[in-house]
Write a protein that holds these residues in place. Structure first.
Motif, PDB file in Angstrom:
ATOM      1  N   TYR A 192       0.883  -1.165   0.000  1.00  0.00           N
ATOM      2  CA  TYR A 192       0.000   0.000   0.000  1.00  0.00           C
ATOM      3  C   TYR A 192       0.920   1.214   0.000  1.00  0.00           C
ATOM      4  O   TYR A 192       1.828   1.315   0.844  1.00  0.00           O
ATOM      5  CB  TYR A 192      -0.896   0.006   1.244  1.00  0.00           C
ATOM      6  CG  TYR A 192      -1.660   1.300   1.430  1.00  0.00           C
ATOM      7  CD1 TYR A 192      -2.862   1.512   0.765  1.00  0.00           C
ATOM      8  CD2 TYR A 192      -1.160   2.316   2.242  1.00  0.00           C
ATOM      9  CE1 TYR A 192      -3.552   2.704   0.918  1.00  0.00           C
ATOM     10  CE2 TYR A 192      -1.851   3.512   2.397  1.00  0.00           C
ATOM     11  CZ  TYR A 192      -3.049   3.694   1.730  1.00  0.00           C
ATOM     12  OH  TYR A 192      -3.736   4.880   1.865  1.00  0.00           O
ATOM     13  N   PHE A 210      -6.837  -5.656  -3.371  1.00  0.00           N
ATOM     14  CA  PHE A 210      -8.026  -6.444  -3.048  1.00  0.00           C
ATOM     15  C   PHE A 210      -8.306  -7.547  -4.063  1.00  0.00           C
ATOM     16  O   PHE A 210      -9.188  -8.370  -3.856  1.00  0.00           O
ATOM     17  CB  PHE A 210      -9.253  -5.522  -2.948  1.00  0.00           C
ATOM     18  CG  PHE A 210      -9.143  -4.515  -1.834  1.00  0.00           C
ATOM     19  CD1 PHE A 210      -9.408  -4.868  -0.525  1.00  0.00           C
ATOM     20  CD2 PHE A 210      -8.762  -3.209  -2.103  1.00  0.00           C
ATOM     21  CE1 PHE A 210      -9.298  -3.942   0.501  1.00  0.00           C
ATOM     22  CE2 PHE A 210      -8.652  -2.274  -1.080  1.00  0.00           C
ATOM     23  CZ  PHE A 210      -8.917  -2.642   0.219  1.00  0.00           C
ATOM     24  N   LYS A 270       1.362  -5.560   1.951  1.00  0.00           N
ATOM     25  CA  LYS A 270      -0.023  -5.992   1.727  1.00  0.00           C
ATOM     26  C   LYS A 270      -0.571  -6.733   2.955  1.00  0.00           C
ATOM     27  O   LYS A 270      -1.708  -6.498   3.368  1.00  0.00           O
ATOM     28  CB  LYS A 270      -0.090  -6.887   0.482  1.00  0.00           C
ATOM     29  CG  LYS A 270      -1.485  -7.352   0.148  1.00  0.00           C
ATOM     30  CD  LYS A 270      -1.512  -8.179  -1.124  1.00  0.00           C
ATOM     31  CE  LYS A 270      -2.920  -8.691  -1.396  1.00  0.00           C
ATOM     32  NZ  LYS A 270      -3.016  -9.428  -2.646  1.00  0.00           N
ATOM     33  N   GLU A 314      -3.786  -5.446   5.140  1.00  0.00           N
ATOM     34  CA  GLU A 314      -4.980  -6.247   5.401  1.00  0.00           C
ATOM     35  C   GLU A 314      -5.248  -6.362   6.898  1.00  0.00           C
ATOM     36  O   GLU A 314      -6.401  -6.265   7.342  1.00  0.00           O
ATOM     37  CB  GLU A 314      -4.827  -7.635   4.768  1.00  0.00           C
ATOM     38  CG  GLU A 314      -4.885  -7.585   3.247  1.00  0.00           C
ATOM     39  CD  GLU A 314      -4.475  -8.894   2.574  1.00  0.00           C
ATOM     40  OE1 GLU A 314      -3.885  -9.783   3.257  1.00  0.00           O
ATOM     41  OE2 GLU A 314      -4.750  -9.024   1.366  1.00  0.00           O
ATOM     42  N   SER A 328     -11.396   0.897   7.203  1.00  0.00           N
ATOM     43  CA  SER A 328     -11.936   0.058   6.130  1.00  0.00           C
ATOM     44  C   SER A 328     -13.097   0.757   5.425  1.00  0.00           C
ATOM     45  O   SER A 328     -13.180   0.772   4.200  1.00  0.00           O
ATOM     46  CB  SER A 328     -12.384  -1.284   6.715  1.00  0.00           C
ATOM     47  OG  SER A 328     -12.722  -2.168   5.684  1.00  0.00           O
ATOM     48  N   ASN A 383     -13.358   2.122   1.519  1.00  0.00           N
ATOM     49  CA  ASN A 383     -14.503   1.796   0.651  1.00  0.00           C
ATOM     50  C   ASN A 383     -15.136   3.056   0.073  1.00  0.00           C
ATOM     51  O   ASN A 383     -15.468   3.104  -1.120  1.00  0.00           O
ATOM     52  CB  ASN A 383     -15.554   0.993   1.416  1.00  0.00           C
ATOM     53  CG  ASN A 383     -15.118  -0.432   1.674  1.00  0.00           C
ATOM     54  OD1 ASN A 383     -14.289  -0.973   0.951  1.00  0.00           O
ATOM     55  ND2 ASN A 383     -15.657  -1.040   2.712  1.00  0.00           N
TER      56      ASN A 383
END
Length: 198
Positions: free
Chosen positions: A34, A71, A93, A97, A107, A111
């Protein structure tokens, strides 16, 4: 700032400094990190079969770089290249997560961010399918202004050159120059010291 620097560092993010024109990742690479811009600007681009550059996005401080690929199991479809000296936070990564699993608000923020970007990408796609240069250019300018909270008229300085706008809209630079002047006459944009404000 999409994710606070403190949180990223707490989960093991490392600071990397890139020179101008340096490649962060290339088309075809496997996403392993990321990335979030701390300072500087990064472009996401590809080159067509004639070698012409196509720019998909220009990312500034606080924005993430192609996070959606973390993702899904897909390689990068673009290159990430610095415009200038850049400082970037890089989080593996697996740690990314873990951070999302342990922080529901982050999170949700991711989104929301992905949904907003996807929405504006649809708008850009629609604008770039237009045969009218003014629709393409205005669409690109509106897309970049969408990243800022202040939506008042002429409050946002577009961080792009005429050449970069041409690369974003698949227009010739001369067409972009003429179109920006036309948009200024129509009161859609303001030009101050060659900088475009929307």
């Amino acid at each position: 700032m999409l994710i606070s620097e403190e949180v990223l560092i707490a989960y093991g993010a490392e600071t990397e400094i890139f020179k101008s024109g340096e490649i962060i990742f290339s088309e075809g690479d496997i996403p392993k990190y990321y990335y979030q811009v701390v300072d500087g600007r990064i472009k996401l681009n590809t080159y067509n079969e004639e070698g012409k550059e196509l720019i998909f996005a220009i990312l500034e401080r606080g924005l993430s770089v192609c996070e959606l690929l973390l993702f899904i199991d897909r390689n990068y479809p673009v290159n990430a290249i610095t415009f200038e000296k850049c400082t970037v936070l890089k989080l593996s990564k697996i740690s990314f997560e873990k951070m999302l699993d342990e922080n529901t608000q982050i999170s949700r923020d991711i989104n929301k961010f992905l949904s907003e970007r996807l929405y504006y990408k649809y708008i850009m796609l629609e604008n770039n399918s237009s045969l009218k240069p003014a629709v393409r250019v205005k669409g690109a300018l509106d897309y970049y202004k969408s990243f800022t909270d202040d939506q008042t008229k002429f409050s946002y300085q577009i961080p792009l050159t005429r050449q970069q706008i041409a690369s974003l809209t698949a227009l010739r630079v001369e067409t972009v120059v003429r179109t920006v002047k036309m948009l200024e006459r129509e009161g859609v944009v303001k030009i101050i010291n060659r900088k475009i404000y929307v």
